[in-house]
Write an enzyme that holds these catalytic residues in place. Structure first.
Site, PDB file in Angstrom:
ATOM      1  N   CYS A  34     -32.029  23.397  39.839  1.00 22.53           N
ATOM      2  CA  CYS A  34     -32.178  24.734  40.419  1.00 22.53           C
ATOM      3  C   CYS A  34     -31.506  24.863  41.780  1.00 22.53           C
ATOM      4  O   CYS A  34     -31.816  24.107  42.701  1.00 22.53           O
ATOM      5  CB  CYS A  34     -33.661  25.054  40.545  1.00 22.53           C
ATOM      6  SG  CYS A  34     -33.987  26.621  41.386  1.00 22.53           S
TER       7      CYS A  34
ATOM      8  N   ARG B  93     -43.066  33.969  35.774  1.00 17.89           N
ATOM      9  CA  ARG B  93     -42.725  32.574  35.498  1.00 17.89           C
ATOM     10  C   ARG B  93     -43.201  31.671  36.627  1.00 17.89           C
ATOM     11  O   ARG B  93     -43.209  32.076  37.794  1.00 17.89           O
ATOM     12  CB  ARG B  93     -41.207  32.423  35.331  1.00 17.89           C
ATOM     13  CG  ARG B  93     -40.644  33.034  34.074  1.00 17.89           C
ATOM     14  CD  ARG B  93     -39.125  32.882  33.982  1.00 17.89           C
ATOM     15  NE  ARG B  93     -38.431  33.729  34.949  1.00 17.89           N
ATOM     16  CZ  ARG B  93     -37.781  33.289  36.009  1.00 17.89           C
ATOM     17  NH1 ARG B  93     -37.750  32.001  36.287  1.00 17.89           N
ATOM     18  NH2 ARG B  93     -37.156  34.128  36.824  1.00 17.89           N
ATOM     19  N   ALA B  94     -43.575  30.456  36.315  1.00 17.23           N
ATOM     20  CA  ALA B  94     -43.828  29.435  37.327  1.00 17.23           C
ATOM     21  C   ALA B  94     -42.472  28.887  37.741  1.00 17.23           C
ATOM     22  O   ALA B  94     -41.758  28.307  36.918  1.00 17.23           O
ATOM     23  CB  ALA B  94     -44.712  28.327  36.764  1.00 17.23           C
ATOM     24  N   THR B  95     -42.108  29.102  38.992  1.00 15.29           N
ATOM     25  CA  THR B  95     -40.735  28.848  39.419  1.00 15.29           C
ATOM     26  C   THR B  95     -40.636  27.690  40.405  1.00 15.29           C
ATOM     27  O   THR B  95     -41.620  27.284  41.030  1.00 15.29           O
ATOM     28  CB  THR B  95     -40.158  30.105  40.095  1.00 15.29           C
ATOM     29  OG1 THR B  95     -40.973  30.443  41.233  1.00 15.29           O
ATOM     30  CG2 THR B  95     -40.119  31.278  39.130  1.00 15.29           C
ATOM     31  N   VAL B  96     -39.442  27.177  40.517  1.00 12.16           N
ATOM     32  CA  VAL B  96     -39.118  26.223  41.578  1.00 12.16           C
ATOM     33  C   VAL B  96     -38.100  26.897  42.496  1.00 12.16           C
ATOM     34  O   VAL B  96     -37.259  27.660  42.025  1.00 12.16           O
ATOM     35  CB  VAL B  96     -38.546  24.908  41.000  1.00 12.16           C
ATOM     36  CG1 VAL B  96     -39.631  24.081  40.353  1.00 12.16           C
ATOM     37  CG2 VAL B  96     -37.414  25.161  39.985  1.00 12.16           C
TER      38      VAL B  96
ATOM     39  N   TYR C 195     -25.803  34.649  37.686  1.00 10.29           N
ATOM     40  CA  TYR C 195     -26.859  34.932  36.716  1.00 10.29           C
ATOM     41  C   TYR C 195     -26.743  36.349  36.167  1.00 10.29           C
ATOM     42  O   TYR C 195     -27.028  36.600  34.994  1.00 10.29           O
ATOM     43  CB  TYR C 195     -28.237  34.732  37.352  1.00 10.29           C
ATOM     44  CG  TYR C 195     -28.595  33.285  37.586  1.00 10.29           C
ATOM     45  CD1 TYR C 195     -29.260  32.547  36.615  1.00 10.29           C
ATOM     46  CD2 TYR C 195     -28.264  32.654  38.781  1.00 10.29           C
ATOM     47  CE1 TYR C 195     -29.585  31.216  36.817  1.00 10.29           C
ATOM     48  CE2 TYR C 195     -28.583  31.318  39.004  1.00 10.29           C
ATOM     49  CZ  TYR C 195     -29.246  30.610  38.020  1.00 10.29           C
ATOM     50  OH  TYR C 195     -29.556  29.292  38.228  1.00 10.29           O
TER      51      TYR C 195
ATOM     52  N   TRP D  18     -41.874  24.131  33.456  1.00  6.44           N
ATOM     53  CA  TRP D  18     -41.334  22.937  34.108  1.00  6.44           C
ATOM     54  C   TRP D  18     -42.306  21.773  33.945  1.00  6.44           C
ATOM     55  O   TRP D  18     -43.503  21.903  34.198  1.00  6.44           O
ATOM     56  CB  TRP D  18     -41.095  23.197  35.588  1.00  6.44           C
ATOM     57  CG  TRP D  18     -40.066  24.246  35.864  1.00  6.44           C
ATOM     58  CD1 TRP D  18     -40.265  25.480  36.417  1.00  6.44           C
ATOM     59  CD2 TRP D  18     -38.657  24.153  35.617  1.00  6.44           C
ATOM     60  NE1 TRP D  18     -39.077  26.164  36.524  1.00  6.44           N
ATOM     61  CE2 TRP D  18     -38.069  25.374  36.039  1.00  6.44           C
ATOM     62  CE3 TRP D  18     -37.821  23.162  35.082  1.00  6.44           C
ATOM     63  CZ2 TRP D  18     -36.700  25.630  35.942  1.00  6.44           C
ATOM     64  CZ3 TRP D  18     -36.457  23.410  34.985  1.00  6.44           C
ATOM     65  CH2 TRP D  18     -35.911  24.627  35.406  1.00  6.44           C
TER      66      TRP D  18
END
Length: 329
Positions: free
Chosen positions: A58, A123-126, A189, A91
């Protein structure tokens, strides 16, 4: 519960409501945006209290690790790493012993999101910052995280740490960062996730017009703001390192490769030669995450052998153009 658990599958842009009616990609907003600081309602700045969750895939997460390394904060903020290939459940800490983060004791990142905010549907993001003391997600605001490391965490900076966000340049840095984000960082993106020819071409044109503009800017200065590395350089670098290895192919941003730009390419190699940048750059994870994950249509999970990564170690021409680098990073 987190959206990965709600859907029980890889979360797509449509699931996260990130595609407009015209087919344009519209990135979800960050949910946990409390700033670090010493005022009421801000996150206290304490050594050993927080854990940064990242993946070298990422770009938003990689720039946090670069900043931590440059500033000497690696022993102050702990770092947990998820696999570059996002699973049906989000993730995963597949790289750790037993597939579990040794500090948080979870297998998938959405677990800590669900514990923190059961109502959250994104979303669970980094990157994700977890307060280890309270066991809660406290920040996933990649727009501002590096600025916090650079300013309110200054008490813990190593001796001789670079000033990546100098006060006299902050207005200009913020303005350039906004341009870099919308046209380049997120621009790739917008092209790659577009669901109409019109939106794809619009994003493609904006991206390469901006890269041409940056190519010209870097013909006059070693870095984006003269001879000193700033927060803006970190933000541009993370997209450049992913360009030829992933975006050119799976996001269809194929007018030029990075190596076709004289100044952008040599500038990127110059930054890569600095340990903090190089150590945070994992081309194998980048390729696997984009080409074996859910970013590309690759039904047989074939990992391309190229491009040749060794060329990143070749000499750049920035010393010849602008003199030997003055600061030791």
């Amino acid at each position: 519960m987190a959206i990965e658990e709600k859907f029980g599958k890889v979360v797509t842009s449509e699931d996260a409501h990130e595609v407009s009616k015209t087919g344009a990609f519209v990135r979800q907003d960050n949910y946990f945006i409390s700033p670090f600081g010493d005022r009421e309602g801000e996150l206290p700045v304490e050594a050993g209290r927080y854990r940064l969750i990242w993946t070298p895939l990422c770009p938003w997460a990689t720039r946090q690790v670069i900043a931590l390394k440059l500033l000497g904060l690696e022993d102050v903020v702990s770092i947990g790493t998820v696999s570059p290939i996002r699973t049906d459940k989000g993730w995963e800490f597949a790289l750790d012993e037993g597939g579990v983060d040794p500090v948080l004791k979870i297998q998938f990142l959405p677990e800590i999101y669900a514990e923190t905010a059961p109502e959250y549907e994104g979303r669970a993001t980094v990157p994700t910052i977890v307060d280890v003391k309270t066991r809660k997600v406290v920040n996933n605001d990649y727009h501002h995280l590096t600025n916090y490391w650079e300013t309110v965490w200054k008490l813990f900076h190593k001796e001789g740490a670079p000033d990546l966000y100098p006060e006299e340049l902050r207005t200009e840095i913020d303005a350039l960062n906004a341009i870099i984000f919308h046209d380049v960082n997120n621009g790739v993106y917008k092209a790659g996730f577009a669901q109409s020819q019109e939106e794809y071409e619009k994003a493609y044109d904006v991206l390469f017009e901006r890269l041409d503009w940056l190519e010209e800017r870097l013909s006059k200065n070693r870095y984006l703001f003269g001879d000193q590395i700033t927060d803006s350089d970190i933000r541009l670098y993370v997209t450049l390192t992913r360009f030829d290895a992933a975006y050119y192919f799976c996001f269809k941003t194929n007018r030029n490769r990075l190596t076709d730009f004289d100044n952008l390419w040599n500038y990127a190699k110059d930054l890569y030669s600095i340990p903090a940048f190089k150590e945070a750059t994992d081309f194998d994870s980048i390729k696997k995450g984009y080409l074996l994950g859910n970013h590309a249509h690759n039904p047989y999970n074939i990992l391309p052998l190229g491009p040749d990564i060794s060329i990143w170690k070749e000499a750049h021409n920035r010393d010849e153009k602008f003199g030997t680098r003055k600061l030791n990073y």
